[in-house]
Design a protein around this motif. Sequence first.
Motif, PDB file in Angstrom:
ATOM      1  N   VAL A   1      69.198  -6.165  21.033  1.00  0.00           N
ATOM      2  CA  VAL A   1      69.396  -6.809  22.628  1.00  0.00           C
ATOM      3  C   VAL A   1      69.459  -8.370  22.686  1.00  0.00           C
ATOM      4  CG1 VAL A   1      68.267  -7.212  24.643  1.00  0.00           C
ATOM      5  CG2 VAL A   1      68.516  -4.824  23.860  1.00  0.00           C
ATOM      6  N   ALA A   2      68.505  -8.849  21.519  1.00  0.00           N
ATOM      7  CA  ALA A   2      68.181 -10.148  21.461  1.00  0.00           C
ATOM      8  C   ALA A   2      69.780 -10.775  20.933  1.00  0.00           C
ATOM      9  CB  ALA A   2      67.113 -10.778  20.579  1.00  0.00           C
ATOM     10  N   HIS A   3      70.129 -10.010  19.681  1.00  0.00           N
ATOM     11  CA  HIS A   3      71.663 -10.294  19.291  1.00  0.00           C
ATOM     12  C   HIS A   3      72.712 -10.328  20.203  1.00  0.00           C
ATOM     13  CE1 HIS A   3      70.063 -10.885  15.106  1.00  0.00           C
ATOM     14  NE2 HIS A   3      69.376  -9.606  15.100  1.00  0.00           N
ATOM     15  N   ARG A   4      72.544  -9.305  21.022  1.00  0.00           N
ATOM     16  CA  ARG A   4      73.463  -9.345  22.100  1.00  0.00           C
ATOM     17  C   ARG A   4      73.478 -10.410  23.100  1.00  0.00           C
ATOM     18  NH1 ARG A   4      74.147  -4.319  26.237  1.00  0.00           N
ATOM     19  NH2 ARG A   4      76.043  -4.882  27.446  1.00  0.00           N
ATOM     20  N   LEU A   5      72.247 -10.742  23.446  1.00  0.00           N
ATOM     21  CA  LEU A   5      72.139 -11.908  24.284  1.00  0.00           C
ATOM     22  C   LEU A   5      72.917 -13.049  23.763  1.00  0.00           C
ATOM     23  CD1 LEU A   5      68.723 -10.781  25.921  1.00  0.00           C
ATOM     24  CD2 LEU A   5      70.664 -11.205  27.052  1.00  0.00           C
ATOM     25  N   THR A   6      72.397 -13.254  22.419  1.00  0.00           N
ATOM     26  CA  THR A   6      72.863 -14.553  21.716  1.00  0.00           C
ATOM     27  C   THR A   6      74.152 -14.817  21.853  1.00  0.00           C
ATOM     28  OG1 THR A   6      70.915 -14.589  20.334  1.00  0.00           O
ATOM     29  CG2 THR A   6      72.789 -15.587  19.474  1.00  0.00           C
TER      30      THR A   6
ATOM     31  N   TYR B   1      76.319 -13.347  24.019  1.00  0.00           N
ATOM     32  CA  TYR B   1      76.676 -13.429  25.443  1.00  0.00           C
ATOM     33  C   TYR B   1      76.508 -14.694  25.829  1.00  0.00           C
ATOM     34  CZ  TYR B   1      77.074 -12.137  30.396  1.00  0.00           C
ATOM     35  OH  TYR B   1      77.319 -12.235  31.609  1.00  0.00           O
ATOM     36  N   TRP B   2      75.450 -15.325  25.407  1.00  0.00           N
ATOM     37  CA  TRP B   2      75.167 -16.657  25.881  1.00  0.00           C
ATOM     38  C   TRP B   2      75.676 -17.685  25.123  1.00  0.00           C
ATOM     39  CZ3 TRP B   2      69.374 -15.258  27.162  1.00  0.00           C
ATOM     40  CH2 TRP B   2      69.115 -14.833  28.464  1.00  0.00           C
TER      41      TRP B   2
ATOM     42  N   ARG C   1      58.053 -10.610  21.265  1.00  0.00           N
ATOM     43  CA  ARG C   1      58.471 -11.729  22.290  1.00  0.00           C
ATOM     44  C   ARG C   1      59.938 -12.213  22.215  1.00  0.00           C
ATOM     45  NH1 ARG C   1      57.288 -17.599  22.783  1.00  0.00           N
ATOM     46  NH2 ARG C   1      56.643 -18.068  25.214  1.00  0.00           N
ATOM     47  N   LEU C   2      60.809 -12.211  22.988  1.00  0.00           N
ATOM     48  CA  LEU C   2      62.105 -12.751  22.866  1.00  0.00           C
ATOM     49  C   LEU C   2      61.977 -14.256  23.840  1.00  0.00           C
ATOM     50  CD1 LEU C   2      62.352  -9.643  22.813  1.00  0.00           C
ATOM     51  CD2 LEU C   2      64.623  -9.941  23.210  1.00  0.00           C
ATOM     52  N   CYS C   3      62.958 -15.143  23.146  1.00  0.00           N
ATOM     53  CA  CYS C   3      62.766 -16.387  23.717  1.00  0.00           C
ATOM     54  C   CYS C   3      63.922 -17.323  23.380  1.00  0.00           C
ATOM     55  CB  CYS C   3      61.322 -17.172  23.471  1.00  0.00           C
ATOM     56  SG  CYS C   3      61.094 -17.567  21.778  1.00  0.00           S
ATOM     57  N   LEU C   4      64.159 -18.278  23.945  1.00  0.00           N
ATOM     58  CA  LEU C   4      65.193 -19.259  23.787  1.00  0.00           C
ATOM     59  C   LEU C   4      64.431 -20.350  23.024  1.00  0.00           C
ATOM     60  CD1 LEU C   4      67.039 -19.442  27.169  1.00  0.00           C
ATOM     61  CD2 LEU C   4      67.787 -18.314  25.238  1.00  0.00           C
ATOM     62  N   ALA C   5      65.397 -21.412  22.356  1.00  0.00           N
ATOM     63  CA  ALA C   5      64.912 -22.477  21.709  1.00  0.00           C
ATOM     64  C   ALA C   5      63.983 -23.248  22.567  1.00  0.00           C
ATOM     65  CB  ALA C   5      66.048 -23.022  21.040  1.00  0.00           C
ATOM     66  N   GLY C   6      62.969 -23.870  22.325  1.00  0.00           N
ATOM     67  CA  GLY C   6      62.056 -24.735  22.852  1.00  0.00           C
ATOM     68  C   GLY C   6      61.068 -23.880  23.631  1.00  0.00           C
ATOM     69  N   TYR C   7      61.315 -22.795  23.502  1.00  0.00           N
ATOM     70  CA  TYR C   7      59.900 -21.832  24.211  1.00  0.00           C
ATOM     71  C   TYR C   7      59.564 -20.859  23.022  1.00  0.00           C
ATOM     72  CZ  TYR C   7      62.128 -22.825  28.632  1.00  0.00           C
ATOM     73  OH  TYR C   7      62.492 -23.551  29.761  1.00  0.00           O
TER      74      TYR C   7
ATOM     75  N   ASN D   1      67.798 -11.516  32.443  1.00  0.00           N
ATOM     76  CA  ASN D   1      67.416 -12.251  33.670  1.00  0.00           C
ATOM     77  C   ASN D   1      65.909 -13.100  33.755  1.00  0.00           C
ATOM     78  OD1 ASN D   1      69.716 -11.682  35.044  1.00  0.00           O
ATOM     79  ND2 ASN D   1      68.847  -9.604  36.142  1.00  0.00           N
ATOM     80  N   THR D   2      65.146 -12.288  33.091  1.00  0.00           N
ATOM     81  CA  THR D   2      63.662 -12.979  32.830  1.00  0.00           C
ATOM     82  C   THR D   2      63.723 -14.012  31.796  1.00  0.00           C
ATOM     83  OG1 THR D   2      62.645 -10.990  33.180  1.00  0.00           O
ATOM     84  CG2 THR D   2      61.257 -12.481  32.455  1.00  0.00           C
ATOM     85  N   ILE D   3      64.435 -14.085  30.859  1.00  0.00           N
ATOM     86  CA  ILE D   3      64.665 -14.981  29.740  1.00  0.00           C
ATOM     87  C   ILE D   3      65.618 -16.220  30.339  1.00  0.00           C
ATOM     88  CG2 ILE D   3      65.706 -15.753  27.645  1.00  0.00           C
ATOM     89  CD1 ILE D   3      65.075 -12.925  26.671  1.00  0.00           C
ATOM     90  N   ALA D   4      66.488 -15.809  31.175  1.00  0.00           N
ATOM     91  CA  ALA D   4      67.216 -17.046  32.025  1.00  0.00           C
ATOM     92  C   ALA D   4      66.439 -17.914  33.084  1.00  0.00           C
ATOM     93  CB  ALA D   4      68.433 -16.359  32.892  1.00  0.00           C
TER      94      ALA D   4
END
Length: 101
Positions: A62-67, A69-70, A85-91, A38-41
Amino acid sequence: MIRDLYNVRLLPAEDRAEPLTEEEEQRYRAVLFSELGNTIADQGWVRYPAYTPQDRSRLVAVAHRLTTYWGQQVFVEAEDRTRVRLCLAGYESPMESTGRS
């Protein structure tokens, strides 16, 4: 002067946590998936404490699972010995986005 210590025993460390059971581990990862996701979103990145190797591997999972899932890569970066730190591309951090280490 040297003093002799008699009947001295080491007490068990109370701050040492017991390992999680399989069910507790699954529930904890589910909470991390939901809360960190939720925070990353919302903001594109999140920091989370990781004091032990188990904490760090849990966050990578968790990061692999989010990858999965999204369908979008969630990057994992160790900021220091106690934070991940977990982040999306561009962050990504400035050093990571410029290609320097």
